[in-house]
Structures are given as C-alpha cells and as structure tokens.
Design a protein around this motif. Structure first.
Motif, PDB file in Angstrom:
ATOM      1  N   GLY A  25     -14.367   3.241  13.884  1.00 15.77           N
ATOM      2  CA  GLY A  25     -13.697   2.051  13.389  1.00 15.77           C
ATOM      3  C   GLY A  25     -12.268   2.363  13.020  1.00 15.77           C
ATOM      4  N   PHE A  26     -11.373   1.419  13.286  1.00 14.38           N
ATOM      5  CA  PHE A  26      -9.967   1.557  12.910  1.00 14.38           C
ATOM      6  C   PHE A  26      -9.642   0.515  11.860  1.00 14.38           C
ATOM      7  N   ILE A  27      -8.904   0.912  10.832  1.00 15.71           N
ATOM      8  CA  ILE A  27      -8.495  -0.017   9.791  1.00 15.71           C
ATOM      9  C   ILE A  27      -6.987   0.057   9.616  1.00 15.71           C
ATOM     10  N   GLY A  28      -6.359  -1.098   9.633  1.00 14.15           N
ATOM     11  CA  GLY A  28      -4.913  -1.183   9.485  1.00 14.15           C
ATOM     12  C   GLY A  28      -4.530  -1.569   8.065  1.00 14.15           C
ATOM     13  N   ASP A  29      -3.587  -2.481   7.934  1.00 14.76           N
ATOM     14  CA  ASP A  29      -3.110  -2.861   6.606  1.00 14.76           C
ATOM     15  C   ASP A  29      -4.164  -3.600   5.792  1.00 14.76           C
ATOM     16  N   GLU A  30      -5.235  -4.050   6.451  1.00 14.91           N
ATOM     17  CA  GLU A  30      -6.331  -4.666   5.683  1.00 14.91           C
ATOM     18  C   GLU A  30      -6.988  -3.667   4.742  1.00 14.91           C
ATOM     19  N   LEU A  31      -6.666  -2.387   4.918  1.00 14.11           N
ATOM     20  CA  LEU A  31      -7.122  -1.354   3.990  1.00 14.11           C
ATOM     21  C   LEU A  31      -6.786  -1.735   2.555  1.00 14.11           C
ATOM     22  N   PHE A  32      -5.614  -2.326   2.344  1.00 11.13           N
ATOM     23  CA  PHE A  32      -5.143  -2.607   0.989  1.00 11.13           C
ATOM     24  C   PHE A  32      -5.845  -3.806   0.354  1.00 11.13           C
ATOM     25  N   ASP A  33      -6.633  -4.535   1.143  1.00  9.27           N
ATOM     26  CA  ASP A  33      -7.397  -5.655   0.594  1.00  9.27           C
ATOM     27  C   ASP A  33      -8.441  -5.185  -0.405  1.00  9.27           C
ATOM     28  N   SER A  34      -8.801  -3.904  -0.334  1.00 10.63           N
ATOM     29  CA  SER A  34      -9.823  -3.371  -1.236  1.00 10.63           C
ATOM     30  C   SER A  34      -9.296  -3.126  -2.651  1.00 10.63           C
ATOM     31  N   LEU A  35      -7.964  -3.149  -2.820  1.00 10.70           N
ATOM     32  CA  LEU A  35      -7.358  -2.849  -4.104  1.00 10.70           C
ATOM     33  C   LEU A  35      -7.261  -4.089  -4.988  1.00 10.70           C
ATOM     34  N   SER A  36      -7.397  -3.886  -6.280  1.00 10.03           N
ATOM     35  CA  SER A  36      -7.229  -4.974  -7.233  1.00 10.03           C
ATOM     36  C   SER A  36      -5.750  -5.334  -7.367  1.00 10.03           C
ATOM     37  N   SER A  37      -5.478  -6.500  -7.926  1.00 12.51           N
ATOM     38  CA  SER A  37      -4.085  -6.904  -8.135  1.00 12.51           C
ATOM     39  C   SER A  37      -3.385  -5.938  -9.085  1.00 12.51           C
ATOM     40  N   GLU A  38      -4.129  -5.373 -10.057  1.00 12.56           N
ATOM     41  CA  GLU A  38      -3.559  -4.406 -10.985  1.00 12.56           C
ATOM     42  C   GLU A  38      -3.136  -3.126 -10.269  1.00 12.56           C
ATOM     43  N   HIS A  39      -3.979  -2.655  -9.368  1.00 13.90           N
ATOM     44  CA  HIS A  39      -3.652  -1.449  -8.613  1.00 13.90           C
ATOM     45  C   HIS A  39      -2.459  -1.689  -7.682  1.00 13.90           C
ATOM     46  N   LEU A  40      -2.417  -2.855  -7.053  1.00  7.21           N
ATOM     47  CA  LEU A  40      -1.310  -3.170  -6.161  1.00  7.21           C
ATOM     48  C   LEU A  40       0.000  -3.269  -6.939  1.00  7.21           C
ATOM     49  N   ALA A  41      -0.062  -3.863  -8.119  1.00  8.56           N
ATOM     50  CA  ALA A  41       1.147  -3.971  -8.941  1.00  8.56           C
ATOM     51  C   ALA A  41       1.608  -2.596  -9.414  1.00  8.56           C
ATOM     52  N   LYS A  42       0.663  -1.725  -9.716  1.00  9.76           N
ATOM     53  CA  LYS A  42       1.002  -0.397 -10.222  1.00  9.76           C
ATOM     54  C   LYS A  42       1.641   0.476  -9.146  1.00  9.76           C
ATOM     55  N   THR A  43       1.144   0.378  -7.943  1.00  6.44           N
ATOM     56  CA  THR A  43       1.661   1.210  -6.852  1.00  6.44           C
ATOM     57  C   THR A  43       2.942   0.628  -6.264  1.00  6.44           C
ATOM     58  N   GLY A  44       3.137  -0.686  -6.386  1.00  9.93           N
ATOM     59  CA  GLY A  44       4.361  -1.301  -5.896  1.00  9.93           C
ATOM     60  C   GLY A  44       4.586  -1.021  -4.420  1.00  9.93           C
ATOM     61  N   GLN A  45       5.733  -0.434  -4.105  1.00  8.82           N
ATOM     62  CA  GLN A  45       6.079  -0.137  -2.717  1.00  8.82           C
ATOM     63  C   GLN A  45       5.586   1.233  -2.260  1.00  8.82           C
ATOM     64  N   GLN A  46       4.877   1.954  -3.133  1.00  8.93           N
ATOM     65  CA  GLN A  46       4.399   3.296  -2.790  1.00  8.93           C
ATOM     66  C   GLN A  46       3.050   3.196  -2.062  1.00  8.93           C
ATOM     67  N   LYS A  47       3.152   2.887  -0.767  1.00 12.06           N
ATOM     68  CA  LYS A  47       1.938   2.639   0.012  1.00 12.06           C
ATOM     69  C   LYS A  47       1.088   3.884   0.207  1.00 12.06           C
ATOM     70  N   VAL A  48       1.698   5.049   0.162  1.00 16.21           N
ATOM     71  CA  VAL A  48       0.918   6.285   0.301  1.00 16.21           C
ATOM     72  C   VAL A  48      -0.056   6.408  -0.864  1.00 16.21           C
ATOM     73  N   ILE A  49       0.423   6.151  -2.066  1.00 12.41           N
ATOM     74  CA  ILE A  49      -0.450   6.223  -3.239  1.00 12.41           C
ATOM     75  C   ILE A  49      -1.523   5.143  -3.158  1.00 12.41           C
ATOM     76  N   ALA A  50      -1.118   3.933  -2.780  1.00 14.29           N
ATOM     77  CA  ALA A  50      -2.086   2.848  -2.660  1.00 14.29           C
ATOM     78  C   ALA A  50      -3.178   3.182  -1.643  1.00 14.29           C
ATOM     79  N   SER A  51      -2.775   3.783  -0.520  1.00 10.09           N
ATOM     80  CA  SER A  51      -3.761   4.103   0.522  1.00 10.09           C
ATOM     81  C   SER A  51      -4.710   5.211   0.083  1.00 10.09           C
ATOM     82  N   ASP A  52      -4.231   6.121  -0.779  1.00  6.10           N
ATOM     83  CA  ASP A  52      -5.097   7.201  -1.251  1.00  6.10           C
ATOM     84  C   ASP A  52      -6.257   6.664  -2.078  1.00  6.10           C
TER      85      ASP A  52
END
Length: 244
Positions: A25-52
């Motif tokens: 299976g391949f997953i693209g930017d929909e990977l970030f759908d698994s994160l809460s709004s709090e996590h997305l706000a905390k990581t901001g533009q740091q997509k590497v951290i968000a993806s980890d």
C-alpha cells in the motif's frame, strides 16, 4: 513526487512485496489525516516531525484491522537486494543508521544510530503503543524549537542507547559521502560505512534531503540506484587505509 528517482524506490518496494506475497500500500499526504488538530498545530510546517508521529498512528490502525505484521518504508527507501531483505523473527525492528560525515576538523566520523525509514511491528509487539504515546506526549510538552528528527531518529536512538532496541541491520541509510564513494567505486567514507555495518545492507534510505541540499544531484541519485541494483550490495574496491 519531487524527484523522478523516488518512483524507482517505490517500484523496488512493490516488487519486494510481490516477491514475498505481501500486501502493498502507498500513502501520500492523507497520512496526516491521522493526526489531531492539536498535533497539526504543534508541528506547523514541520512535516517531517508530523510524519514521524502520523506513521505510528497509521501502523497501529493497520494492526487493529487484523494484520499480523505491518512494515513502514519511506518513499526514498530502495530495496536493491530483495532476496537478502528478510524480516527478522522479532516482535518489532527498526532500521540501522551508519552515518559518515566530516567533523569540524574535517575528519571523517561515524555516527551509528537507528532510524525510522524502516519500521516493522508484529501484532504481539509491546513497543508501538509506548513509542506512539511517548512521541505524542513529548511533542505536546515541547515549548522550544524542534529539530526535524525530534520524535523520530533522535528519540529512537536515545531509547536504543538505554534499552538496545531490535534492529534490522540490512535496512540501512546512506549519507551523501557514502553515496558519492559508491558512485566512485571506492573511498574512505564507504570503507568506514562497511567497517561499522554489522551486516551487508540489502536496502537503504537514500535520503531525499541529499538532493534537497544539493549534496547529491538527481542524476547522481539515479546512477546510484542503477549501481546498487546491479551490484546487489554495498561494497568497496581495492582502496585504502581506514582510520577513525
């Protein structure tokens, strides 16, 4: 897809899955759908951290669907010796980083750590829940700047230094200096990489950041893939005295 060579990496993983009759299976930017709004706000533009963090949540979800084993490979991970890229009979495993670079005095230095460009978790593992909770908690507690590898390789290597986490030694990572020596056919960085690798690597994270930082050109990365797939291993020629 920022570079065409990444498609060759994806193909290598898909072919390895087909060889072993694994579901791919391949997953693209929909990977970030698994994160809460709090996590997305905390990581901001740091997509590497968000993806980890996001990859851990996705892997947990897949295991909850009833799969016995789940594997994560970054998009820039190349499997160049599929027959030797064999999953260990362990509850979980991380990738091996043997990073070779120059220190401040211009001398070659080896940093031996673990990485999350390869992750394997089996259904009975006890680590994924702990790692996910710890990564998420540290992310929310942090009040300062965060390096890109904050909850990824840095956290994993810190845990590994204390608890000696299981590692799939054949799942490696190539620094720009090692990459250039492979293309040359020999060199001191490559010698150090081989010396400090417990087993010959059969797949490796090629580090898209090497192209982003212009340490390795896109053409050189394409040639690296051709070379690795032709050789089936990372090896050196008849070079050199090793120091360090």
């Amino acid at each position: 897809m920022p570079y065409s060579w990444i498609g060759l990496c994806l193909d290598s993983v898909s072919e390895w899955c087909a060889l072993n009759e694994y579901e791919y299976g391949f997953i693209g930017d929909e990977l970030f759908d698994s994160l809460s709004s709090e996590h997305l706000a905390k990581t901001g533009q740091q997509k590497v951290i968000a993806s980890d963090l996001a990859r851990l949540l996705v892997l947990k979800e897949v295991l909850q669907q009833g799969y016995e084993t789940v594997i994560w490979l970054d998009a820039d991970f190349l499997i160049f010796n599929p027959a030797a890229f064999v999953l260990p009979e362990l509850p979980y495993a991380l990738g091996r980083e043997v990073w070779v670079q120059h220190d401040r005095q211009g001398r070659l230095k080896v940093y031996k750590k673990v990485h999350n460009a390869f992750l394997m978790f089996r259904h009975e593992n006890s680590f994924l829940d702990f790692y996910t909770e710890t990564a998420g908690r540290l992310l929310m507690l942090n009040q300062g700047t965060m390096p890109p590898q904050f909850i990824g390789p840095k956290l994993l290597s810190a845990l590994h230094n204390v608890a000696v986490l299981p590692v799939m030694e054949t799942a490696g990572m190539l620094s720009p200096l090692v990459t250039m020596d492979i293309l040359t056919g020999q060199g001191p960085a490559l010698d150090l990489f081989i010396k400090h690798s417990a087993q010959p690597v059969a797949g490796a994270n090629l580090c898209v950041s090497s192209c982003d930082k212009n340490d390795v050109s896109e053409m050189e990365m394409e040639q690296l893939i051709v070379t690795l797939k032709a050789q089936g291993q990372v090896h050196a020629g008849n070079n050199s005295n090793i120091e360090g």
